[in-house]
Motif scaffolding. Structure first.
Motif, PDB file in Angstrom:
ATOM      1  N   LEU A 102       0.857  -1.185   0.000  1.00  0.00           N
ATOM      2  CA  LEU A 102       0.000   0.000   0.000  1.00  0.00           C
ATOM      3  C   LEU A 102       0.894   1.236   0.000  1.00  0.00           C
ATOM      4  CD1 LEU A 102      -2.538  -1.077   2.759  1.00  0.00           C
ATOM      5  CD2 LEU A 102      -3.036  -0.865   0.320  1.00  0.00           C
ATOM      6  N   ASP A 103       0.663   2.126  -0.930  1.00  0.00           N
ATOM      7  CA  ASP A 103       1.380   3.396  -0.960  1.00  0.00           C
ATOM      8  C   ASP A 103       0.449   4.459  -0.387  1.00  0.00           C
ATOM      9  OD1 ASP A 103       3.108   5.436  -1.409  1.00  0.00           O
ATOM     10  OD2 ASP A 103       2.832   5.512  -3.581  1.00  0.00           O
ATOM     11  N   ALA A 104       0.749   4.918   0.815  1.00  0.00           N
ATOM     12  CA  ALA A 104      -0.121   5.871   1.514  1.00  0.00           C
ATOM     13  C   ALA A 104       0.738   7.000   2.068  1.00  0.00           C
ATOM     14  CB  ALA A 104      -0.884   5.168   2.627  1.00  0.00           C
ATOM     15  N   GLY A 131       0.605   6.649   6.080  1.00  0.00           N
ATOM     16  CA  GLY A 131       1.607   5.715   6.579  1.00  0.00           C
ATOM     17  C   GLY A 131       3.016   6.236   6.392  1.00  0.00           C
ATOM     18  N   LEU A 132       3.974   5.329   6.495  1.00  0.00           N
ATOM     19  CA  LEU A 132       5.368   5.690   6.289  1.00  0.00           C
ATOM     20  C   LEU A 132       5.709   5.528   4.809  1.00  0.00           C
ATOM     21  CD1 LEU A 132       6.900   4.014   9.463  1.00  0.00           C
ATOM     22  CD2 LEU A 132       6.299   6.401   9.105  1.00  0.00           C
ATOM     23  N   PRO A 133       6.491   6.433   4.250  1.00  0.00           N
ATOM     24  CA  PRO A 133       6.697   6.464   2.793  1.00  0.00           C
ATOM     25  C   PRO A 133       7.433   5.236   2.269  1.00  0.00           C
ATOM     26  CG  PRO A 133       8.134   8.036   3.904  1.00  0.00           C
ATOM     27  CD  PRO A 133       7.208   7.517   4.939  1.00  0.00           C
ATOM     28  N   LEU A 134       6.966   4.739   1.115  1.00  0.00           N
ATOM     29  CA  LEU A 134       7.562   3.552   0.518  1.00  0.00           C
ATOM     30  C   LEU A 134       8.930   3.828  -0.096  1.00  0.00           C
ATOM     31  CD1 LEU A 134       4.702   1.614  -1.327  1.00  0.00           C
ATOM     32  CD2 LEU A 134       5.724   1.155   0.891  1.00  0.00           C
ATOM     33  N   ASP A 135       9.230   5.091  -0.442  1.00  0.00           N
ATOM     34  CA  ASP A 135      10.503   5.343  -1.112  1.00  0.00           C
ATOM     35  C   ASP A 135      11.684   4.965  -0.231  1.00  0.00           C
ATOM     36  OD1 ASP A 135      10.099   7.396   0.682  1.00  0.00           O
ATOM     37  OD2 ASP A 135      10.656   9.004  -0.687  1.00  0.00           O
ATOM     38  N   ARG A 136      11.538   5.115   1.083  1.00  0.00           N
ATOM     39  CA  ARG A 136      12.633   4.715   2.000  1.00  0.00           C
ATOM     40  C   ARG A 136      12.807   3.206   1.986  1.00  0.00           C
ATOM     41  NH1 ARG A 136      16.696   3.928   3.910  1.00  0.00           N
ATOM     42  NH2 ARG A 136      17.648   4.690   5.817  1.00  0.00           N
ATOM     43  N   GLU A 160      -4.624   8.076  -0.925  1.00  0.00           N
ATOM     44  CA  GLU A 160      -4.199   9.466  -0.837  1.00  0.00           C
ATOM     45  C   GLU A 160      -4.828  10.223   0.324  1.00  0.00           C
ATOM     46  OE1 GLU A 160      -4.705  11.249  -4.667  1.00  0.00           O
ATOM     47  OE2 GLU A 160      -3.023  10.114  -5.538  1.00  0.00           O
ATOM     48  N   GLY A 161      -5.456   9.518   1.255  1.00  0.00           N
ATOM     49  CA  GLY A 161      -6.023  10.168   2.425  1.00  0.00           C
ATOM     50  C   GLY A 161      -5.034  10.217   3.575  1.00  0.00           C
ATOM     51  N   THR A 162      -5.515  10.667   4.725  1.00  0.00           N
ATOM     52  CA  THR A 162      -4.664  10.795   5.910  1.00  0.00           C
ATOM     53  C   THR A 162      -5.185   9.987   7.094  1.00  0.00           C
ATOM     54  OG1 THR A 162      -5.849  12.787   6.613  1.00  0.00           O
ATOM     55  CG2 THR A 162      -3.894  13.102   5.242  1.00  0.00           C
ATOM     56  N   LEU A 173       0.497  -4.653   1.837  1.00  0.00           N
ATOM     57  CA  LEU A 173       1.179  -4.539   3.121  1.00  0.00           C
ATOM     58  C   LEU A 173       1.545  -3.075   3.379  1.00  0.00           C
ATOM     59  CD1 LEU A 173       3.708  -7.514   2.819  1.00  0.00           C
ATOM     60  CD2 LEU A 173       1.276  -7.571   3.447  1.00  0.00           C
ATOM     61  N   THR A 174       1.735  -2.751   4.630  1.00  0.00           N
ATOM     62  CA  THR A 174       2.205  -1.418   4.991  1.00  0.00           C
ATOM     63  C   THR A 174       3.133  -1.525   6.187  1.00  0.00           C
ATOM     64  OG1 THR A 174       1.514   0.863   5.453  1.00  0.00           O
ATOM     65  CG2 THR A 174       0.285  -0.866   6.559  1.00  0.00           C
ATOM     66  N   VAL A 175       4.045  -0.570   6.305  1.00  0.00           N
ATOM     67  CA  VAL A 175       4.958  -0.492   7.448  1.00  0.00           C
ATOM     68  C   VAL A 175       4.512   0.659   8.329  1.00  0.00           C
ATOM     69  CG1 VAL A 175       7.321  -0.023   8.189  1.00  0.00           C
ATOM     70  CG2 VAL A 175       6.911  -1.520   6.246  1.00  0.00           C
ATOM     71  N   LEU A 176       4.342   0.357   9.630  1.00  0.00           N
ATOM     72  CA  LEU A 176       3.879   1.368  10.579  1.00  0.00           C
ATOM     73  C   LEU A 176       4.714   1.309  11.863  1.00  0.00           C
ATOM     74  CD1 LEU A 176      -0.008   0.932  10.336  1.00  0.00           C
ATOM     75  CD2 LEU A 176       1.323   2.887   9.532  1.00  0.00           C
ATOM     76  N   PRO A 177       4.751   2.403  12.613  1.00  0.00           N
ATOM     77  CA  PRO A 177       5.360   2.341  13.937  1.00  0.00           C
ATOM     78  C   PRO A 177       4.659   1.283  14.781  1.00  0.00           C
ATOM     79  CG  PRO A 177       4.830   4.605  13.327  1.00  0.00           C
ATOM     80  CD  PRO A 177       4.205   3.745  12.309  1.00  0.00           C
ATOM     81  N   HIS A 178       5.400   0.645  15.670  1.00  0.00           N
ATOM     82  CA  HIS A 178       4.842  -0.429  16.479  1.00  0.00           C
ATOM     83  C   HIS A 178       3.577   0.005  17.208  1.00  0.00           C
ATOM     84  CE1 HIS A 178       4.435  -2.785  20.235  1.00  0.00           C
ATOM     85  NE2 HIS A 178       4.709  -3.800  19.434  1.00  0.00           N
TER      86      HIS A 178
END
Length: 294
Positions: free
Chosen positions: A192-194, A198-203, A220-222, A237-242
């Motif tokens: 998921l690119d959000a 979320g946290l940016p996928l480019d990293r 594209e929401g918040t 999938l997405t990466v988020l703070p714990h």
């Protein structure tokens, strides 16, 4: 170069219309035409074709310079006004959704707060131009590494927290029972690119070394709840703070163990904040906080 003429040119180029720019700026159309003619004479080059209204090659190059130049002027004005003004009783805080952890929320004043949710790259400019008193930005970084923020003006940043990150998977995903995940385990995954939630996928793409982080759906929401619901439903999938990934219904948060990345949050401000802004800076920063000019 007269900044008033430059602002007029940017408006005409953006709106592709002399009349629309005049309406937006509160000028007559004749005045707008005179501004553009004066700027073209000053630079010795045509900047716009008239029918249609489109930047020339020289005009396109000027637009590349215009945004940073005008932003720096606004930042300089805001910095001087900030120094001369009495400390405000209220507080305008610009932040990304995942920068607003429990510690930050608990530190906010009981009243007089305006909270603005902005994209990461917009927050330094909002602080520099006085649209926000303070900014909170976050992102993925190696432990203790500063975030890479746009260089828009002399600003101060202070690290206010780091925490582990997790990959959020649907509960039935084949990797959901793993104690930890490496990015190499997820080369065929759909993400998921959000950028606003979320946290940016480019990293992640940079960290993978292959650029093989494939977007399945762009949100594209918040709203974080929408993002986690999409992940739980199997849209990517997405990466988020714990702290944000734990206890999501229908999903499992598995720690990302390699490459070693953390969720880092930084406070951004100009000058020496006073009043409510200064109190929040003192509350969020403490021994071990990193500080440096940007």
């Amino acid at each position: 170069m007269d900044p008033h003429l430059l602002r007029t040119y940017v408006s005409v180029a953006r709106l592709a219309s002399f009349s629309e720019a005049a309406r937006e700026l509160g000028y007559t159309q004749s005045a707008v035409s005179q501004h553009i003619a004066a700027l073209e004479q000053d630079l010795g080059a045509p900047l716009l074709t008239r029918r249609p209204v489109v930047p020339t090659a020289a005009g396109e190059r000027l637009l590349e310079h215009a945004g940073p130049l005008l932003l720096r002027l606004e930042a300089a004005r805001a910095d001087v006004v900030r120094m001369a003004a009495a400390p405000a009783h209220g507080l305008t805080l610009a932040a990304t959704p995942t920068a607003l952890g429990p510690r930050t929320l608990a530190a906010l004043p009981a009243a007089g707060v305006t909270l603005r949710t902005l994209a990461r790259d917009e927050i330094p400019a909002a602080v520099a131009t006085g649209a926000a008193d303070l900014g909170l930005v976050d992102g993925l970084a190696a432990p203790s590494d500063p975030l890479r923020l746009p260089d828009v003006a002399p600003l101060t940043t202070r690290g206010v927290g780091e925490e582990p990150v997790c990959v959020l998977l649907p509960a039935g995903h084949p990797l959901a029972r793993r104690p930890g995940l490496r990015l190499a385990d997820l080369v065929d995954a759909r993400w998921l690119d959000a950028p606003g939630a979320g946290l940016p996928l480019d990293r992640l793409r940079t960290a993978s070394g292959t650029g093989g982080v494939r977007t399945a759906l762009r949100y594209e929401g918040t709203d974080l709840r929408t993002l986690t619901t999409l992940a739980a439903a199997g849209h990517g999938l997405t990466v988020l703070p714990h702290g944000f990934a734990a206890d999501v219904p229908g999903a499992v948060a598995v720690p990302l163990v390699a490459p070693r990345l953390v969720h880092r949050t930084e406070l951004v401000y100009g000058g020496k904040p006073g009043g409510a802004a200064g109190a929040l800076v003192r509350e969020l920063t403490g021994p071990g906080a990193t500080e440096g000019p940007r």
